[in-house]
Design an enzyme around this catalytic site. Structure first.
Site, PDB file in Angstrom:
ATOM      1  N   LYS B 104      -5.187  -3.318   2.372  1.00 55.47           N
ATOM      2  CA  LYS B 104      -3.892  -3.476   3.054  1.00 55.47           C
ATOM      3  C   LYS B 104      -3.894  -4.627   4.053  1.00 55.47           C
ATOM      4  O   LYS B 104      -2.876  -5.268   4.285  1.00 55.47           O
ATOM      5  CB  LYS B 104      -3.524  -2.180   3.786  1.00 55.47           C
ATOM      6  N   GLU B 126       6.539   0.498   7.754  1.00 55.50           N
ATOM      7  CA  GLU B 126       6.600   1.888   7.311  1.00 55.50           C
ATOM      8  C   GLU B 126       5.193   2.281   6.901  1.00 55.50           C
ATOM      9  O   GLU B 126       4.402   1.425   6.506  1.00 55.50           O
ATOM     10  CB  GLU B 126       7.548   2.022   6.121  1.00 55.50           C
ATOM     11  N   SER B 393     -10.012   0.057  -3.832  1.00 50.79           N
ATOM     12  CA  SER B 393      -9.060  -0.472  -2.851  1.00 50.79           C
ATOM     13  C   SER B 393      -9.343  -0.044  -1.417  1.00 50.79           C
ATOM     14  O   SER B 393      -8.913  -0.703  -0.482  1.00 50.79           O
ATOM     15  CB  SER B 393      -7.636  -0.075  -3.250  1.00 50.79           C
TER      16      SER B 393
HETATM   17  C1  LIG Z   1      -6.889   2.627  -0.152  1.00 49.90           C
HETATM   18  C2  LIG Z   1      -5.532   2.552  -0.722  1.00 49.90           C
HETATM   19  N1  LIG Z   1      -5.383   2.248  -2.024  1.00 49.90           N
HETATM   20  C3  LIG Z   1      -4.173   2.181  -2.597  1.00 49.90           C
HETATM   21  C4  LIG Z   1      -3.027   2.459  -1.888  1.00 49.90           C
HETATM   22  C5  LIG Z   1      -1.717   2.414  -2.615  1.00 49.90           C
HETATM   23  O1  LIG Z   1      -0.931   1.298  -2.341  1.00 49.90           O
HETATM   24  P1  LIG Z   1      -0.776   0.123  -3.370  1.00 49.90           P
HETATM   25  O2  LIG Z   1      -0.387   0.713  -4.691  1.00 49.90           O
HETATM   26  O3  LIG Z   1       0.307  -0.725  -2.795  1.00 49.90           O
HETATM   27  O4  LIG Z   1      -2.054  -0.598  -3.472  1.00 49.90           O
HETATM   28  C6  LIG Z   1      -3.119   2.781  -0.523  1.00 49.90           C
HETATM   29  C7  LIG Z   1      -1.904   3.065   0.290  1.00 49.90           C
HETATM   30  O5  LIG Z   1      -1.930   3.543   1.388  1.00 49.90           O
HETATM   31  C8  LIG Z   1      -4.415   2.831   0.062  1.00 49.90           C
HETATM   32  O6  LIG Z   1      -4.547   3.141   1.366  1.00 49.90           O
END
Ligand SMILES: Cc1ncc(COP(=O)(O)O)c(C=O)c1O
Lengths: 273, 411
Positions: B104, B126, B393
């Protein structure tokens, strides 16, 4: 001639501005809708803006958000609203009714299907808050084919290019949002509104209404001196929220009557036709 | 460590270059917001375009990503997990090692720099799980900007620790009580703040959703993930992967790793959505797998909606995937067939969470565990010389309470 054009012609001849109440269809419940329409017309509505409730009303303040939530909890949906207006048309074939809402319920029904059903129901105009003119080509065409006016918004931050774009596409009337913010926010600066209306009028002959932030008959009177229509939303919806469900239509009508007096008092100050 | 990442790939005729000038990905995307926001979006489009093409801006961003965020993040060959699965080799892109613990911050750092260029002293955001809120509060503290984060009251209760982190970082957290009191309502409320305070306020959206230019801008800032992989995979594994997997909530980590791979036709792109309690139960957030097109939050995309076009509440064990929409570029990639989308249930994600802890000593975020779970389904069906790259992620520190609770423990 369309009901909207006929209404503005008649008012112009009488040097009056249109009084346009906004209520959410189905608040407090779908069963109360016919009485609500009757009460608004009996108390001076020239045009009615009927909100189609949506789960995510991004452009609305807390008052209209809660109103949408009440209507949705009571089971209100777009098809039901179209049916209710069709019924109401049997007793009132004169008052223009404009639907106001968000794109998704209409897209879910299908734009062409919606336009056909809205026409059968006697809907005169539709304002989709999240359809700006640049996303509205197919939409305006579908409504136009059904003889329904696509209503567009302009705001204090609209550039000259956007004013021109709306002026080219607008039918029925243009809705000028008189402040920066959401519905129901603070009071408005009448002089600013007057200046902006003059700019819009220099580009189009479509009537221009003003709404968002008109909360008392005095302000309505000040705006009615130069606007073609005065839209009263949150102040009426507040009254509906406070009322017992069976009293809501009558109390909304009583509030509207006070605004009617304010708007009519402006007639003497208005320029002639 | 200095790593050379190619900036923009040369554009050849017919190359992928969406969105178009008005923010459309085929029929998706666009600028579906009220007139009151159009001027602000125009201002943002111009400012972002100036930043995008300004070498000084790109250099400043690169510096911050290296020294503040800790980029590049490594790619790691998960050998023990791969051996246990007995098929394809699984590689992990370690976004969990970034400052604040997820991808993020790639985006919030980028948008904060744009906000500074625009002279906006106040940023708003948000948040659902609180990860984007924390990443926003972090960069706001870094640059001395006022920060207000909108969060549904349901999420404030579920994510108390992240609420406290945001407060430590100097942000104001505003609980949102409208609608379903979750992420989508927080986004509505942030938009209302923006339209009211647009003169001094920059809205940092947390995923590849919202009106143009947000889906493009957030993708561009996260594309550093995929650009690094393009360089790292040949160096580490000798070639590009056969599959790239990423979880999809709004879709920013997935777009970030997918986008640089779109022209590489031999690389299969797979998005993994939250299947919750199972698609057939209706309690899930698998928007692309089970939703239908509509308009929400400023763009046309796939949505979870009922027969009247009202937006449905979603369910996932991972708050970061609990969103009833999805970025419009994913809608386009799905329809065009360039990417495919599958779903993973809460239980499968939890099993993957535990497997990665046990085999590799890595505690993944529950969101990322969805992508790991699909890798665990896929790898055994492939030969040992195939390569599956997973975007890890985020890290799972924030999920301790949720995982313990699912195991019948309380901390
Ligand atoms: C670690 C992590 N992965 C994925 C997401 C999902 O968001 P996005 O689909 O935009 O990557 C989030 C959202 O809070 C997250 O914290």
């Amino acid at each position: 001639m369309s009901r909207i054009a006929a209404t503005f012609d008649r008012l112009r001849a009488g040097r009056r501005a249109a009084l346009v109440p906004f209520v959410t269809a189905g608040d407090p419940s779908p069963a109360h809708l016919p009485d609500m329409l009757r009460s608004l017309v009996a108390n001076g509505a020239d045009v009615i803006e009927l909100g189609v409730p949506f789960s995510d009303p991004m452009a609305d303040g807390p008052t209209i958000q809660r109103s949408s939530e009440r209507a949705l909890r009571a089971g209100t949906g777009l098809a039901m609203i179209l049916d209710a207006v069709r019924q109401y048309r049997r007793e009132d074939d004169r008052t223009p009714i404009v639907l106001m809402g968000y794109a998704n319920p209409i897209e879910h029904m299908g734009v062409a299907a919606f336009a056909g059903r809205a026409k059968e129901s006697g809907i005169d105009g539709v304002l989709v808050v999240d359809y700006p003119p640049e996303e509205s080509g197919a939409w305006a065409e579908a409504l136009g084919a059904a003889g329904i006016a696509p209503i567009f918004l302009l705001s204090p931050t609209s550039s000259q290019a956007r004013i021109d774009l709306v002026a080219r596409m607008a039918k029925g009337y243009i809705y000028y949002v008189s402040l920066k913010g959401v519905t129901g926010a603070a009071n408005i600066d009448t002089a600013d509104v007057e200046r902006m209306l003059a700019r819009i009028r220099s580009r189009t002959s479509v009537p221009v209404g003003v709404g968002f932030g008109i909360r008392d008959p005095e302000t309505a009177r000040a705006i009615a001196r130069f606007a073609d229509a005065v839209v009263i939303g949150s102040r009426i919806v507040e009254e509906i929220e406070r009322a017992e469900p069976d009293q809501a239509a009558q109390r909304a009508g009583a509030v509207l009557a006070a605004f009617r007096a304010g708007v009519d008092a402006a007639a003497v100050d208005r320029a002639g036709p | 460590m200095q790593m050379r990442v190619p900036v923009a790939e040369p554009r050849s005729p017919g190359a992928y270059d969406l969105p178009d000038a008005t923010g459309h990905f085929g029929p998706y995307g666009g600028t579906f917001v009220a007139e009151t926001l159009q001027a602000a979006l125009e201002e943002l489009r111009d400012a972002y375009e100036a930043c995008r093409t300004d070498p000084a801006f790109q250099a400043e961003l690169a510096y911050e990503l290296e020294h503040y965020v800790g980029r590049p993040s490594p790619v790691y060959h998960a050998k023990r997990l791969s051996d246990e699965l007995g098929g394809a080799q699984v590689y992990l892109k370690r976004e969990d090692l970034n400052h604040t613990g997820a991808h993020k911050v790639n985006n919030t750092m980028g948008q904060a720099l744009v906000a500074r260029r625009m002279g906006k002293p106040r940023v708003i955001a948000e948040t659902g799980a609180g990860q984007h809120g924390v990443a926003t509060a972090t960069v706001a503290a870094r640059y001395g900007m006022e920060c207000v984060v909108y969060m549904g009251t349901e999420d404030v209760a579920r994510q108390a620790q992240n609420v406290y982190r945001m407060k430590l970082l100097g942000a104001t957290v505003v609980p949102v009580t409208s609608g379903s009191r979750t992420l989508k309502d927080a986004l509505n409320e942030a938009m209302r703040d923006w339209v009211t305070n647009v003169a001094n306020t920059f809205y940092i959206i947390g995923t590849v959703a919202g009106p143009h230019p947000y889906p493009m801008m957030v993708r561009d800032f996260n594309a550093i993930v995929g650009k690094e992989c393009l360089v790292q995979m040949p160096a580490l594994a000798g070639r590009q992967p056969d599959y790239v997997l990423a979880c999809v909530g709004g879709g920013s980590n997935a777009m970030g790793i997918f986008h640089p791979y779109i022209p590489h036709a031999g690389v299969k792109l797979v998005g993994v959505e939250a299947g919750g309690l199972g698609i057939s139960t209706g309690k899930h957030a698998a928007t692309l797998s089970a939703g239908s097109p509509g308009v929400l939050h400023g763009n046309r995309t796939y949505l979870m909606q009922d027969a009247d076009g009202q937006i449905l509440e979603t369910h996932s064990i991972s708050a970061g995937l609990d969103y009833p929409g999805v970025g419009p570029e994913h809608a386009w990639l799905k329809d065009s067939g360039r990417a495919s989308y599958v779903s993973v249930t809460d239980d499968e994600a939890l099993a993957a969470f535990h497997a990665l802890c046990r085999t590799e000593g890595i505690i993944p975020a529950l969101e990322s565990s969805h992508a790991v779970a699909h890798a665990m389904r896929l790898a055994p069906t492939l030969a040992r010389d195939r390569i599956v790259l997973v975007n890890l992620s985020g890290r799972g520190d924030k999920d301790m309470h949720t995982v313990a609770k699912a195991s019948g423990l309380s901390l």
